[in-house]
Structure formats: C-alpha cells, structure tokens
Design an enzyme around this catalytic site. Structure first.
Site, PDB file in Angstrom:
ATOM      1  CD  GLU A 179      -8.910  21.558 -15.370  1.00  0.00           C
ATOM      2  OE1 GLU A 179      -8.031  22.446 -15.876  1.00  0.00           O
ATOM      3  OE2 GLU A 179      -9.164  22.137 -14.433  1.00  0.00           O
TER       4      GLU A 179
ATOM      5  CD  GLU B  41      -3.110  19.446 -17.047  1.00  0.00           C
ATOM      6  OE1 GLU B  41      -4.060  20.315 -16.705  1.00  0.00           O
ATOM      7  OE2 GLU B  41      -1.937  20.004 -17.456  1.00  0.00           O
TER       8      GLU B  41
ATOM      9  CD  GLU C 168      -4.213  25.044 -12.463  1.00  0.00           C
ATOM     10  OE1 GLU C 168      -5.183  24.718 -13.088  1.00  0.00           O
ATOM     11  OE2 GLU C 168      -3.206  25.369 -12.831  1.00  0.00           O
TER      12      GLU C 168
END
Length: 120
Positions: A31, A72, A79
C-alpha cells in the site's frame, strides 16, 4: 467456536503479535498510501519532540499521526476484503471503498487541524 481461536495465554499473545506484524508488513509492501503515512510519521513524530509544547500537546500531535496510520490499515483491510469478494464493479463495493477513503481524509484533516491549532 472458530478453530483459530483455540490458543490462550502467552501463546495467543505471541500469535497475535505475529499476525499484527504480518499485517503491517503487508500494508507497507502493498500500500503506497501506508508507506506515505509512515514517512509523514517519521517526520512529524520526531518534530513534535523538537517543539516547545506541553506534554499533553505533544501527545496529541503524535496521537493524530498514529491515528492516521490506524485508519489507513483499516481502510486497506476493507479494500482487500471487498476485492476478495469480487472485483466486479458494484455500488455497495464502491460505497464501502469511498467511505474508507473518506475516513482517511478526515484523519489527515485532523492532523492538519491539530498541528495548526497547537502551533499557531
């Protein structure tokens, strides 16, 4: 009961620590947004110790930075779960991903706001 919940005591703590470290490693390697936040934290957290602020203010400056990392991690988890279910475009999947992004936006805005209020 889940077969993955069988450990107790020190063994459970060691397993949980390993899973947590694996999650942070996966986020860091996979990420870009997480890596950017780690870099931001690497700048802001030490900077907070160089400023002439109270201990409570310093704690707030650091806490909002760490909160953005937490958000995050959760956003990336949402996700990944959505993508695991299906890569097909779906309004509910879009909503879930957009809400995760919105949460991260709020966390970043909170960094800016808290730092501005304390420093200005």
């Amino acid at each position: 009961m889940s077969p993955f919940k069988g450990q107790t005591g020190l063994k459970r703590i060691l397993n949980a620590t390993g899973y947590s470290l694996a999650g942070m490693r996966a986020a860091f390697l996979g990420e870009a947004a997480f890596r950017q936040l780690v870099l931001l934290n690497a700048v802001l957290v030490p900077l907070s110790f160089m400023l002439h602020v109270s201990r409570v203010e310093r704690a707030l400056l650091i806490a909002v930075c760490l909160l953005a990392l937490i958000v995050e991690l959760l956003n990336s988890a949402v996700e990944a779960a959505i993508d695991r279910i299906s890569l097909e475009l779906h309004p509910l999947s879009k909503n879930a991903k957009d809400m995760g992004s919105a949460a991260q936006f709020v966390a970043l805005a909170m960094i800016a706001l808290v730092w501005a209020v304390i420093l200005l």
